[in-house]
Enzyme design. Sequence first.
Site, PDB file in Angstrom:
ATOM      1  N   HIS A 120      15.584  -2.873 -66.340  1.00 51.50           N
ATOM      2  CA  HIS A 120      14.433  -2.487 -67.178  1.00 51.50           C
ATOM      3  C   HIS A 120      14.268  -0.979 -67.273  1.00 51.50           C
ATOM      4  O   HIS A 120      13.159  -0.495 -67.490  1.00 51.50           O
ATOM      5  CB  HIS A 120      13.153  -3.142 -66.635  1.00 51.50           C
ATOM      6  CG  HIS A 120      13.135  -4.632 -66.804  1.00 51.50           C
ATOM      7  ND1 HIS A 120      12.439  -5.485 -65.983  1.00 51.50           N
ATOM      8  CD2 HIS A 120      13.751  -5.429 -67.718  1.00 51.50           C
ATOM      9  CE1 HIS A 120      12.635  -6.739 -66.379  1.00 51.50           C
ATOM     10  NE2 HIS A 120      13.422  -6.732 -67.424  1.00 51.50           N
ATOM     11  N   CYS A 149       4.953  16.159 -75.071  1.00 50.55           N
ATOM     12  CA  CYS A 149       6.173  16.980 -75.057  1.00 50.55           C
ATOM     13  C   CYS A 149       5.803  18.375 -75.571  1.00 50.55           C
ATOM     14  O   CYS A 149       4.764  18.552 -76.210  1.00 50.55           O
ATOM     15  CB  CYS A 149       7.161  16.310 -76.008  1.00 50.55           C
ATOM     16  SG  CYS A 149       8.679  17.204 -76.320  1.00 50.55           S
ATOM     17  N   GLU A 216       6.549 -16.819 -51.817  1.00 50.68           N
ATOM     18  CA  GLU A 216       6.105 -17.968 -52.626  1.00 50.68           C
ATOM     19  C   GLU A 216       7.300 -18.628 -53.306  1.00 50.68           C
ATOM     20  O   GLU A 216       8.314 -17.988 -53.527  1.00 50.68           O
ATOM     21  CB  GLU A 216       5.116 -17.499 -53.710  1.00 50.68           C
ATOM     22  CG  GLU A 216       3.800 -16.988 -53.151  1.00 50.68           C
ATOM     23  CD  GLU A 216       2.908 -16.369 -54.227  1.00 50.68           C
ATOM     24  OE1 GLU A 216       3.007 -16.764 -55.406  1.00 50.68           O
ATOM     25  OE2 GLU A 216       2.122 -15.473 -53.877  1.00 50.68           O
TER      26      GLU A 216
HETATM   27  P1  NAD Z   1       6.495 -10.022 -60.411  1.00 54.33           P
HETATM   28  O1  NAD Z   1       5.422  -9.026 -60.238  1.00 54.33           O
HETATM   29  O2  NAD Z   1       6.440 -10.938 -61.563  1.00 54.33           O
HETATM   30  O3  NAD Z   1       6.583 -10.945 -59.106  1.00 54.33           O
HETATM   31  C1  NAD Z   1       6.552 -10.419 -57.815  1.00 54.33           C
HETATM   32  C2  NAD Z   1       7.163 -11.447 -56.893  1.00 54.33           C
HETATM   33  O4  NAD Z   1       7.304 -10.856 -55.609  1.00 54.33           O
HETATM   34  C3  NAD Z   1       6.304 -12.708 -56.698  1.00 54.33           C
HETATM   35  O5  NAD Z   1       7.127 -13.839 -56.804  1.00 54.33           O
HETATM   36  C4  NAD Z   1       5.759 -12.550 -55.267  1.00 54.33           C
HETATM   37  O6  NAD Z   1       5.595 -13.799 -54.618  1.00 54.33           O
HETATM   38  C5  NAD Z   1       6.861 -11.754 -54.618  1.00 54.33           C
HETATM   39  N1  NAD Z   1       6.438 -10.935 -53.463  1.00 54.33           N
HETATM   40  C6  NAD Z   1       5.223 -10.401 -53.182  1.00 54.33           C
HETATM   41  N2  NAD Z   1       5.262  -9.690 -52.031  1.00 54.33           N
HETATM   42  C7  NAD Z   1       6.532  -9.777 -51.575  1.00 54.33           C
HETATM   43  C8  NAD Z   1       7.216  -9.250 -50.429  1.00 54.33           C
HETATM   44  N3  NAD Z   1       6.600  -8.465 -49.536  1.00 54.33           N
HETATM   45  N4  NAD Z   1       8.522  -9.553 -50.283  1.00 54.33           N
HETATM   46  C9  NAD Z   1       9.184 -10.332 -51.180  1.00 54.33           C
HETATM   47  N5  NAD Z   1       8.603 -10.846 -52.280  1.00 54.33           N
HETATM   48  C10 NAD Z   1       7.289 -10.574 -52.476  1.00 54.33           C
HETATM   49  O7  NAD Z   1       7.833  -9.218 -60.374  1.00 54.33           O
HETATM   50  P2  NAD Z   1       9.114  -9.323 -61.252  1.00 54.33           P
HETATM   51  O8  NAD Z   1       9.668 -10.679 -61.141  1.00 54.33           O
HETATM   52  O9  NAD Z   1       9.928  -8.167 -60.850  1.00 54.33           O
HETATM   53  O10 NAD Z   1       8.661  -9.117 -62.772  1.00 54.33           O
HETATM   54  C11 NAD Z   1       7.719  -8.152 -63.182  1.00 54.33           C
HETATM   55  C12 NAD Z   1       8.213  -7.032 -64.089  1.00 54.33           C
HETATM   56  O11 NAD Z   1       7.384  -5.903 -63.838  1.00 54.33           O
HETATM   57  C13 NAD Z   1       9.576  -6.560 -63.781  1.00 54.33           C
HETATM   58  O12 NAD Z   1      10.227  -6.553 -64.977  1.00 54.33           O
HETATM   59  C14 NAD Z   1       9.456  -5.120 -63.273  1.00 54.33           C
HETATM   60  O13 NAD Z   1      10.215  -4.263 -64.097  1.00 54.33           O
HETATM   61  C15 NAD Z   1       8.044  -4.728 -63.523  1.00 54.33           C
HETATM   62  N6  NAD Z   1       7.393  -4.089 -62.328  1.00 54.33           N
HETATM   63  C16 NAD Z   1       8.106  -3.209 -61.571  1.00 54.33           C
HETATM   64  C17 NAD Z   1       7.525  -2.635 -60.442  1.00 54.33           C
HETATM   65  C18 NAD Z   1       8.363  -1.686 -59.630  1.00 54.33           C
HETATM   66  O14 NAD Z   1       9.213  -0.998 -60.182  1.00 54.33           O
HETATM   67  N7  NAD Z   1       8.186  -1.641 -58.301  1.00 54.33           N
HETATM   68  C19 NAD Z   1       6.215  -2.966 -60.081  1.00 54.33           C
HETATM   69  C20 NAD Z   1       5.495  -3.860 -60.913  1.00 54.33           C
HETATM   70  C21 NAD Z   1       6.124  -4.424 -62.029  1.00 54.33           C
HETATM   71 ZN    ZN Z   2       9.251  16.142 -78.336  1.00 58.02          ZN
END
Ligand code: NAD
Ligand code: ZN
Length: 247
Positions: A120, A149, A216
């Site tokens: 992503h 910018c 989960e």
């Molecule tokens: P999601 O937010 O949909 O799901 C998070 C998952 O992580 C859940 O299934 C939850 O049960 C699990 N989880 C929670 N705590 C945990 C832990 N300590 N260890 C392991 N698992 C744990 O995440 P997704 O599936 O990545 O999809 C969301 C989208 O949002 C992605 O495309 C991502 O790009 C973006 N996003 C990215 C970030 C980041 O870069 N850190 C943060 C938020 C959202």
């Molecule tokens: Zn510009």
Amino acid sequence: MDELINQAADDLAGARHVVALTGAGISVESGIAPFRGKGGLWEKYDPMEVAHIDAFMRDPGRVWSLLVKDMKVTLDTASPNDGHKGLAKLEEMGILSTVITQNIDGLHQAAGNTDVIEFHGSFARQRCMDCNQKYDTREVDISEIPPRCRCGGILRPDAVFFGEMIPQDAMWRSQQAASDCDLMLVVGTSAVVQPAALMPVYAKQSGAKIIEINPEKTPLTLDISDYLIMGQAGEVMNRIIMQMENK
Ligand code: NAD
Ligand code: ZN
């Protein structure tokens, strides 16, 4: 859980080519909120709405204030946790080759993994919507929202919003990695965002074993995963690595 940790250590040690698919859950222990699951942003807003390209185009200032600004503040100082470090250790041990991540936080690279596919995109850069000039996110001044910018254009994260295409190279390389592996570790993803959630399906279809680490169950748990180790990524990865080192 002990038996599954043991099993995972054996499966990893015996695998020929391991790939990991990670999601926001692996960064929770670094203080970054996920979208779904407990404590997720979903409890406050609908990310599909806030993080959708249509919402950004309609009102960039609103999306910057609700989501992007906080993300910048958090990511400017976040550091890898034991989940990221465990995957880096697996690469160092010659076991893991590639990390496909849905995260935009750069923490796998910071932990030391060298082949990271950013499915992503990345939050490390912002780009101008008018002239395409890129900026290091840490250097972007957010005293005015949305930040702009030098040419006056509005800046946006160099990442994929909902409703946007996956970068072609990331898509192609991920499909390749998923089809070539014989074991996929699926860590901290709710497996509902497509097409990322298809990668374990491709791996399974090519005969790979699928191990999930998540507190989960997910839509993969019943049909796609061989087993789910229910727990936090950091703690589970630590225990697996410890088990492998003791063998
Ligand atoms: P999601 O937010 O949909 O799901 C998070 C998952 O992580 C859940 O299934 C939850 O049960 C699990 N989880 C929670 N705590 C945990 C832990 N300590 N260890 C392991 N698992 C744990 O995440 P997704 O599936 O990545 O999809 C969301 C989208 O949002 C992605 O495309 C991502 O790009 C973006 N996003 C990215 C970030 C980041 O870069 N850190 C943060 C938020 C959202
Ligand atoms: Zn510009």
